[in-house]
Design an enzyme around this catalytic site. Structure first.
Site, PDB file in Angstrom:
ATOM      1  N   LYS A   1      10.132 -38.821  48.964  1.00  8.55           N
ATOM      2  CA  LYS A   1       8.889 -38.183  48.480  1.00  8.55           C
ATOM      3  C   LYS A   1       9.198 -37.203  47.353  1.00  8.55           C
ATOM      4  CE  LYS A   1       5.835 -40.047  51.235  1.00  8.55           C
ATOM      5  NZ  LYS A   1       4.686 -40.789  50.782  1.00  8.55           N
TER       6      LYS A   1
ATOM      7  N   TYR B   1      13.301 -39.894  54.332  1.00  9.16           N
ATOM      8  CA  TYR B   1      11.885 -40.064  53.994  1.00  9.16           C
ATOM      9  C   TYR B   1      11.419 -38.929  53.066  1.00  9.16           C
ATOM     10  CZ  TYR B   1       6.918 -39.247  54.780  1.00  9.16           C
ATOM     11  OH  TYR B   1       5.592 -38.957  54.613  1.00  9.16           O
TER      12      TYR B   1
ATOM     13  N   PHE C   1       9.146 -33.995  73.260  1.00  9.43           N
ATOM     14  CA  PHE C   1      10.483 -33.787  72.697  1.00  9.43           C
ATOM     15  C   PHE C   1      10.849 -32.306  72.674  1.00  9.43           C
ATOM     16  CE2 PHE C   1       9.466 -37.866  70.179  1.00  9.43           C
ATOM     17  CZ  PHE C   1      10.013 -38.667  71.169  1.00  9.43           C
TER      18      PHE C   1
ATOM     19  N   SER D   1       4.465 -35.165  51.032  1.00 10.78           N
ATOM     20  CA  SER D   1       4.580 -34.752  52.430  1.00 10.78           C
ATOM     21  C   SER D   1       5.234 -33.384  52.540  1.00 10.78           C
ATOM     22  CB  SER D   1       5.445 -35.783  53.151  1.00 10.78           C
ATOM     23  OG  SER D   1       5.832 -35.296  54.404  1.00 10.78           O
TER      24      SER D   1
HETATM   25  N1  UFG Z   1       6.311 -35.415  69.528  1.00 14.60           N
HETATM   26  C1  UFG Z   1       6.544 -35.560  70.881  1.00 14.60           C
HETATM   27  N2  UFG Z   1       6.466 -36.824  71.405  1.00 14.60           N
HETATM   28  C2  UFG Z   1       6.169 -37.923  70.655  1.00 14.60           C
HETATM   29  C3  UFG Z   1       5.921 -37.766  69.276  1.00 14.60           C
HETATM   30  C4  UFG Z   1       6.011 -36.484  68.743  1.00 14.60           C
HETATM   31  O1  UFG Z   1       6.826 -34.596  71.588  1.00 14.60           O
HETATM   32  O2  UFG Z   1       6.130 -39.047  71.192  1.00 14.60           O
HETATM   33  C5  UFG Z   1       6.386 -34.069  68.946  1.00 14.60           C
HETATM   34  C6  UFG Z   1       7.448 -33.931  67.875  1.00 14.60           C
HETATM   35  O3  UFG Z   1       8.695 -33.602  68.448  1.00 14.60           O
HETATM   36  C7  UFG Z   1       6.870 -32.825  67.001  1.00 14.60           C
HETATM   37  C8  UFG Z   1       5.359 -33.037  67.105  1.00 14.60           C
HETATM   38  O4  UFG Z   1       5.158 -33.813  68.273  1.00 14.60           O
HETATM   39  O5  UFG Z   1       7.193 -31.583  67.545  1.00 14.60           O
HETATM   40  C9  UFG Z   1       4.791 -33.784  65.906  1.00 14.60           C
HETATM   41  O6  UFG Z   1       5.583 -34.937  65.699  1.00 14.60           O
HETATM   42  P1  UFG Z   1       5.147 -36.140  64.767  1.00 14.60           P
HETATM   43  O7  UFG Z   1       6.186 -37.206  64.905  1.00 14.60           O
HETATM   44  O8  UFG Z   1       3.746 -36.517  65.047  1.00 14.60           O
HETATM   45  O9  UFG Z   1       5.152 -35.492  63.315  1.00 14.60           O
HETATM   46  P2  UFG Z   1       6.303 -34.723  62.515  1.00 14.60           P
HETATM   47  O10 UFG Z   1       5.940 -33.258  62.547  1.00 14.60           O
HETATM   48  O11 UFG Z   1       7.651 -35.082  62.953  1.00 14.60           O
HETATM   49  O12 UFG Z   1       6.116 -35.329  61.057  1.00 14.60           O
HETATM   50  C10 UFG Z   1       4.841 -35.509  60.505  1.00 14.60           C
HETATM   51  C11 UFG Z   1       4.835 -36.757  59.659  1.00 14.60           C
HETATM   52  C12 UFG Z   1       5.754 -36.597  58.479  1.00 14.60           C
HETATM   53  C13 UFG Z   1       5.415 -35.328  57.751  1.00 14.60           C
HETATM   54  C14 UFG Z   1       5.393 -34.142  58.667  1.00 14.60           C
HETATM   55  C15 UFG Z   1       4.932 -32.934  57.905  1.00 14.60           C
HETATM   56  O13 UFG Z   1       5.219 -37.872  60.423  1.00 14.60           O
HETATM   57  O14 UFG Z   1       5.558 -37.671  57.626  1.00 14.60           O
HETATM   58  O15 UFG Z   1       4.513 -34.389  59.722  1.00 14.60           O
HETATM   59  O16 UFG Z   1       4.721 -31.837  58.719  1.00 14.60           O
HETATM   60  F1  UFG Z   1       6.336 -35.097  56.804  1.00 14.60           F
END
Ligand code: UFG
Length: 327
Positions: free
Chosen positions: A145, A141, A208, A117
């Site tokens: 990895k 997490y 967020f 990841s």
């Molecule tokens: N977000 C929201 N509302 C939500 C969910 C997410 O605004 O309900 C935002 C988050 O704050 C972030 C973006 O959408 O800015 C993407 O969030 P995700 O939770 O979909 O993904 P992340 O970028 O946090 O993490 C994902 C995977 C990880 C991986 C990462 C690598 O979940 O496993 O991408 O870039 F490591």
């Protein structure tokens, strides 16, 4: 080849299994169905109901299937949860890997494709992130990895096991040909949460943070289509077999999309209002993450073909509509 797909009934696992079958490999799915789904199993693939934490089940599956390679996709992946329940992530992700590596040594399995990841990098020091970027995970997490990558490197050196560690950026979308039946359960990632809101399964999307240093104030991520990821797994397997050499590569689209852009695209494609509300920033979220995928391009001849926002949203929406109409 004869390939064991550990976690093959899950979201990414089912797409990888489909791609392996399409490329005429023999696929054996090994899954404990804790989050994987029976509806994601294909009749052409053998299914073994088993748990990676049960060493004897794993070894038996490798022996019975005669697998020459394993794809390992059975890890837990919720970043937030990993900070609250590290024990769960230590056992499943790290102990599970040790079982896999030891079972591989015991049965003579030589190749492992591992779902790593972008979380291994932590807060970006520069963008786009290439594989030389320092690995400094900010959450447990990502730490699991990175640890697994180090185990793989040691087993490569000591036991001749060859691996491909694939550092995914933000996996999203559903099979471009619409062949995956199941939907991810209790998703926390942006696009499935938007889809559930569009379908009325959730009241609203929480955004967020809208005060980041980005053009529209929301976070930017590199979304990579799961069909593109699946294709990369097969290319990576072929590469390590042909070259007898392990690799670690990023898999991303190299494009950045903001949360608000994803939401607006989803509103347009679904025709649904998708209520949303600006919530506070989520701890640990970097403002912007984008990949350099140059290494995957040059080594594997891979490139993202389905990872434009339109296709990511459209294929997701089609999967949700089809799934919900069957219920
Ligand atoms: N977000 C929201 N509302 C939500 C969910 C997410 O605004 O309900 C935002 C988050 O704050 C972030 C973006 O959408 O800015 C993407 O969030 P995700 O939770 O979909 O993904 P992340 O970028 O946090 O993490 C994902 C995977 C990880 C991986 C990462 C690598 O979940 O496993 O991408 O870039 F490591």
């Amino acid at each position: 080849m004869n390939i064991l797909i550990i976690g093959g009934a899950g979201y990414i696992g089912s797409h990888v299994t489909r791609e392996l079958l399409d490329r005429n490999h023999r696929a054996v799915v090994f899954d404990n169905l804790s989050s994987g789904l029976r509806e994601n199993l294909f009749p052409e693939a053998v299914f073994i109901h088993g748990d990676i934490l049960r060493y004897e089940q794993l070894t038996a599956a490798m022996q019975e299937s005669g697998a020459e390679a394993a794809v390992y996709l059975a890890a837990f992946k919720a970043v937030g949860e990993s900070m609250i329940k590290p024990e769960k992530y230590s056992v499943n992700n790290i102990v599970g890997t040790i079982n896999l590596l030891n079972a591989a040594c015991k049965t003579g399995l030589k190749y492992v494709i591992f779902s790593s990841s972008a979380a291994v990098y932590g807060e970006p020091a520069y963008l786009p992130i290439d594989e030389k970027h320092p690995a400094n995970p900010e959450n447990y997490y990502g730490f699991t990895k990175l640890e697994i990558e180090q185990f793989l490197a040691w087993y490569d050196r000591l036991k001749g096991l060859r691996y491909a560690s694939l550092r995914y950026f933000n996996a999203a979308g559903y099979d471009v040909k619409g062949r995956i039946k199941g939907l991810e359960q209790n998703p926390a990632n942006l696009l499935p949460v938007i889809m559930e809101t569009a379908c009325g399964m959730r009241a609203e999307l929480e955004i967020f943070g809208d005060d980041y240093d980005t053009p529209d104030g929301s976070c930017i991520r590199d979304y990579i289509h799961v069909s593109d990821l699946a294709a990369a797994h097969v290319l990576a397997l072929e590469y390590i077999v042909q070259n007898n050499k392990s690799i670690t590569v990023n898999l991303g689209s190299e494009a950045g999309s903001s949360v608000l852009e994803v939401l607006e695209t989803a509103r347009r494609i679904t025709g649904r209002p998708i209520p949303s509300r600006i919530a506070g920033r989520r701890p640990g979220d970097p403002a912007k993450l984008t990949a350099s995928a140059g290494l995957a391009r040059s080594l594997l001849g891979w490139k993202a073909e389905h990872s434009d926002l339109e296709t990511l949203v459209r294929t997701s929406w089609e999967a949700y509509q089809k799934n919900l109409s069957r219920k």
